[in-house]
Design a protein around this motif. Structure first.
Motif, PDB file in Angstrom:
ATOM      1  N   ALA A 271     -55.022   9.459   2.911  1.00 50.23           N
ATOM      2  CA  ALA A 271     -56.649   9.253   2.843  1.00 50.23           C
ATOM      3  C   ALA A 271     -57.271   8.746   2.420  1.00 50.23           C
ATOM      4  N   ALA A 277     -60.860   9.473   4.744  1.00 53.51           N
ATOM      5  CA  ALA A 277     -60.860   9.826   3.202  1.00 53.51           C
ATOM      6  C   ALA A 277     -61.769  11.077   3.565  1.00 53.51           C
ATOM      7  N   SER A 278     -62.508  11.870   3.550  1.00 53.27           N
ATOM      8  CA  SER A 278     -62.372  13.724   3.140  1.00 53.27           C
ATOM      9  C   SER A 278     -60.987  13.888   3.711  1.00 53.27           C
ATOM     10  N   LEU A 279     -60.658  14.994   3.083  1.00 54.05           N
ATOM     11  CA  LEU A 279     -59.551  16.017   2.604  1.00 54.05           C
ATOM     12  C   LEU A 279     -59.494  16.289   3.836  1.00 54.05           C
ATOM     13  N   VAL A 314     -52.484  10.476   0.079  1.00 53.67           N
ATOM     14  CA  VAL A 314     -53.896  10.313  -0.732  1.00 53.67           C
ATOM     15  C   VAL A 314     -53.391   9.079  -1.797  1.00 53.67           C
ATOM     16  N   SER A 315     -54.840   8.318  -1.221  1.00 54.84           N
ATOM     17  CA  SER A 315     -55.151   6.918  -1.649  1.00 54.84           C
ATOM     18  C   SER A 315     -55.801   7.077  -3.007  1.00 54.84           C
ATOM     19  N   ASP A 316     -55.751   6.209  -3.730  1.00 55.15           N
ATOM     20  CA  ASP A 316     -56.447   6.027  -5.086  1.00 55.15           C
ATOM     21  C   ASP A 316     -57.378   4.678  -4.352  1.00 55.15           C
ATOM     22  N   SER A 323     -52.071   7.623  -4.114  1.00 54.32           N
ATOM     23  CA  SER A 323     -51.700   8.374  -5.492  1.00 54.32           C
ATOM     24  C   SER A 323     -50.895   9.300  -5.577  1.00 54.32           C
ATOM     25  N   SER A 326     -51.971  12.954  -7.180  1.00 54.74           N
ATOM     26  CA  SER A 326     -52.964  13.064  -8.006  1.00 54.74           C
ATOM     27  C   SER A 326     -53.676  14.680  -7.356  1.00 54.74           C
ATOM     28  N   PRO A 327     -54.782  15.431  -7.656  1.00 51.49           N
ATOM     29  CA  PRO A 327     -54.825  16.666  -7.440  1.00 51.49           C
ATOM     30  C   PRO A 327     -55.101  16.449  -5.800  1.00 51.49           C
ATOM     31  N   GLU A 328     -55.620  15.981  -5.959  1.00 48.35           N
ATOM     32  CA  GLU A 328     -56.289  15.624  -3.932  1.00 48.35           C
ATOM     33  C   GLU A 328     -54.960  16.175  -2.860  1.00 48.35           C
ATOM     34  N   ALA A 330     -52.320  17.872  -3.322  1.00 49.19           N
ATOM     35  CA  ALA A 330     -51.949  19.150  -4.110  1.00 49.19           C
ATOM     36  C   ALA A 330     -52.642  19.918  -2.906  1.00 49.19           C
ATOM     37  N   LEU A 331     -54.040  19.729  -2.621  1.00 46.45           N
ATOM     38  CA  LEU A 331     -55.076  20.792  -1.902  1.00 46.45           C
ATOM     39  C   LEU A 331     -54.721  20.241  -0.622  1.00 46.45           C
ATOM     40  N   LEU A 332     -54.895  19.030  -0.559  1.00 46.04           N
ATOM     41  CA  LEU A 332     -54.652  18.034   1.156  1.00 46.04           C
ATOM     42  C   LEU A 332     -52.652  19.371   1.643  1.00 46.04           C
ATOM     43  N   GLY A 335     -53.055  22.997   2.219  1.00 45.56           N
ATOM     44  CA  GLY A 335     -53.921  22.910   3.322  1.00 45.56           C
ATOM     45  C   GLY A 335     -53.055  22.786   3.966  1.00 45.56           C
TER      46      GLY A 335
END
Lengths: 525, 525
Positions: A271, A277-279, A314-316, A323, A326-328, A330-332, A335
């Motif tokens: 992402a 970038a939007s999850l 995920v990208s920082d 990354s 990251s918590p993003e 976990a969400l990805l 989901g």
């Protein structure tokens, strides 16, 4: 342990006791077991899922995939994909729906030892390794050195002993092997010789996959036996996000599907770099890509086993670097797991990568919040779940043991809270307060639940500060180092006969020395 | 920052810029903020909740609570509780239902600085400290030394600076103060002088609470001002599980309720020791106890603010010792949060305790899986969430900063995945794949979401292995030590005037020296 086995045990026969020890404890006598059912954490609502699904269909119908290889174009256009003038393959909605209708469901992933067979469907959750780390991490000094075939074999051996790591996917690159054929072949060799659990690995060209299949046939006792219980799956990065097929991987995909090898259709967009970038957008793109892969597999062979591998990374965004902790992330991954469940496909995703270079508090917390959420979301196969550092660049053997404890704990949360008349404990409360000792320490219920409702760590520490000081103030890494050494000194799986190994070594360039594969006098010291 | 404020900023006025800096960023311009709505993780089903609720009513009606003090018996029997011949107070179901109907709901918890006011209801989630640790932990040597008033003040100062710690509850015992009056008074003093966030603390006798209230009136500018915005709540262990009132705490409870101080009705049973070993049974008992406390509070003053504080702890059943970092703890706290939501009361529970003695990987993972699940369950007030070690025996200042990162990440997961036409990103995907550069690094969407959708760590590390080696291979503890030192050297809250402090010091035995409360030349070096 079944009632029958238990009675046999009490009869005291030597054979019966041996059988008991060999048989795993029955699920209801252990606090956790492989394949617990998740699904109590739902980051996406039903409406969210529908919206993502329809957007993925739009992407496939209107944007499609670039760079399909000729054989792929041939099989996919035959089932209804369209080759557009810009060279992209597009997929009408009806083709996706048709593919989803006939795709393989509820196929087990077999292990050399049937005790470790997995049934990764519904909301059942299994954890395993994965990755292509290029370094081995020293947990004390933080030294990063190049990883080798011996390291891979050692990681497989450790996984073979750990209760909470349910399958083994190749975790590191054998960097001393510069020849691609040797690398792919020996990666598979070290994996299947190192553990009796299900193995996943990957290949860069069909020739090395063909050779590996011959080895697997020999181990299984013939091609028919292999096809009955394929115990190795192919991790296949068939896509270069966004929305392009990867030529080499596609060639290997075709060989795997025809050779009866389950395929992990792995899309690893990142992402903010190779995915939106939007999850939500990242999940849309990943779902579209993996659905395209599913069309491909089913176009080659309808109903061939394929894992829905949406690994959205995920990208920082400040640096563009990955990354994984990251918590993003976990969400990805959570989901993505929900999307796999929505399609009723075997959902594989990634969790437990950390950005930390060493097994410090950051590594612990990044792995744990990812596992807690992805596991409770009910992902069927959770890859990268143990040992990984530096967002997939480094692998630490000692972290495997630490992560095994994290996964055991997370599995306990997946098992959840049993609410029954018995667990409500009304009579226990009444007796304790009105008639009993005013505490529950020795209550029947307490003793009964000690093994079945509470999980205990292997290297995690629960001593008091006083006891801990007396032990010399060990951190969890100290305990993991000791335990890792014990395992590597003592555990040498011998499930493949010397004769089979000889026949393999005669035909193929095996690069793992025999000496590394058995207990030596020096190692035993 | 609102559109108006933003325009004012562009006009370049000094005052406007000052106002902008002082005002917090608007929620939609930050990735996370206090009070995000949880509730996507549900360990208990609706049927489970009903079963636990009815069992708790049975416990109160048939077993009841022992050891009520005379004033408690008087107010509670007046509203319908029954004093039985065995000395226990029992609570008819109608009394509980009546109490639930009139209990306070949707009361803010105020802070000295209104920016930090909290609205802990619905499924909004706030994280704070708590505890009564008796040791300060050195994060490098693992040395445990006795905690002091100065430590408490320092912890409050650090909390004052951290984005993700939303309130401050007394975390350690001021052990150099042997006089109970001095200890309670100075605990409150060091807390309210150390931070402008909401404070929680406890008292062992009414006299010290009365004295503290006088101090709080002085700080507020009068009793009426205090009662308008009470910025300190009382953490009250009114129960000694199982099902006994605690006399001293009950006396303090009565003073707090009459003094306009919100009360945290805290029941801290320990499953397998002072509560049933079955998780469901432990929740039943805790819910019953806190409902009894709710009757008590509402019998004194209908609608007085009280927090539903079901803190179900866990025993390691092999030793009987508390295991605050266990996965069973995560289930108990998350389940307790659901019960509070069921009653539509402000639900306070505990999460983030670890059994590890130091901030190692174990501390990280135990805190993280607990926070991830308890936070996503939607607990309104999460206590013990930062700094705690050794299952509440030790406190580490540097861990506060590490835990602040964990909480920030967990908050990002609570915020969840936004699924809208915009976040689906169809047009961004189309442009990138068909017209654009084939990646999303510089996409408008990527730049726009960098601050609002992605959270970045304060002491967590995301460097590459190469950069990390160049930095000397720091672990997260190294970074936390540096940052802690910076904060303690520079941050001295001055929200209470010297004149008010003087008047307090004249009347009460303040034991925190003035020198500890301001930047000295030595400290600034």
């Amino acid at each position: 342990m079944s009632e029958t086995e238990s009675r046999a045990g009490r009869r005291g026969g030597r054979e019966a006791r041996r059988a008991m020890r060999a048989a795993p404890l029955a699920d209801n006598q252990r606090p956790v077991w492989p394949g617990l059912e998740g699904g109590r954490y739902k980051p996406l609502t039903d409406a969210d899922i529908q919206k993502i699904h329809h957007a993925a269909l739009d992407v496939l119908e209107n944007i499609g995939m670039a760079d399909a290889i000729p054989s792929g174009i041939e099989v996919m256009t035959k089932v209804g994909a369209k080759l557009q003038s810009n060279g992209r393959l597009t997929f009408p909605r009806a083709l996706i729906e048709d593919t989803l209708a006939k795709a393989a469901r509820k196929f087990p992933l077999y292990a050399q030892d049937p005790r470790y067979d997995m049934e990764p469907w519904g909301s059942k959750v299994y954890f395993g390794t994965a990755g292509a780390a290029v370094h081995i991490v020293d947990p004390i000094t933080g030294d990063y050195r190049e990883s080798t075939t011996k390291d891979l074999y050692d990681i497989a051996r450790i996984v073979d002993t750990l209760d909470h790591i349910h399958f083994f996917q190749r975790a590191i690159v054998c960097r001393e092997l510069t020849d691609p054929f040797e690398m792919d072949f020996n990666t598979c060799y070290a994996s299947v010789f190192g553990t009796t659990k299900h193995v996943g690995t990957s290949w860069v060209a069909p020739e090395q996959l063909e050779a590996s299949l011959q080895m697997l046939h020999a181990i299984a006792g013939g091609e028919d036996k292999w096809r009955e219980r394929p115990f190795v799956s192919q991790s296949n990065c068939f896509v270069v996000p966004p929305l392009k097929f990867a030529a080499d991987a596609c060639r290997c995909l075709e060989v795997a599907v025809r050779g009866g090898m389950p395929v992990l259709l792995l899309s690893a967009g990142q992402a903010g770099a190779t995915a939106p970038a939007s999850l939500a957008g990242a999940i849309v793109q990943e779902v579209a890509e993996v659905l395209a892969g599913l069309v491909y597999v089913n176009a080659i062979k309808p109903g061939a086993p394929a894992i829905f591998g949406t690994w959205c990374f995920v990208s920082d965004l400040r640096t563009g670097a990955m990354s994984g902790g990251s918590p993003e992330q976990a969400l990805l991954s959570a989901g993505a797991a929900q999307m796999g469940q929505f399609y009723d496909l075997t959902a594989g995703t990634a969790s437990g990568m950390t950005d930390s270079k060493i097994p410090d508090a950051q590594a612990g917390y990044e792995k744990a919040y990812n596992h807690a959420l992805v596991g409770n979301a009910g992902a069927n196969l959770i890859y990268e779940s143990a040992g990984m550092h530096a967002s997939l660049l480094g692998y630490c053997l000692e972290s495997l043991l630490i992560d095994n404890d994290i996964i055991g704990a997370v599995q306990r949360t997946i098992k959840g809270i049993e609410v029954t008349d018995e667990s409500i404990a009304m009579e226990t409360i009444r007796q304790t307060c009105l008639e009993g000792p005013g505490h529950y320490l020795g209550a029947d219920q307490t003793l009964r639940l000690m093994q079945t409702e509470y999980v205990y760590p292997l290297v995690g520490d629960r001593t008091t500060p006083k006891e801990w000081v007396e032990q010399g103030r060990p951190g969890i890494v100290d305990r993991a180092i000791r335990k890792t050494r014990q395992i590597l000194t003592n555990h040498f799986p011998a499930h493949i006969s010397m004769a089979v190994d000889d026949s393999i070594r005669e035909r193929f360039p095996v690069r793992l020395p025999r000496e590394a594969m058995r207990k030596t006098a020096a190692a035993a010291e």
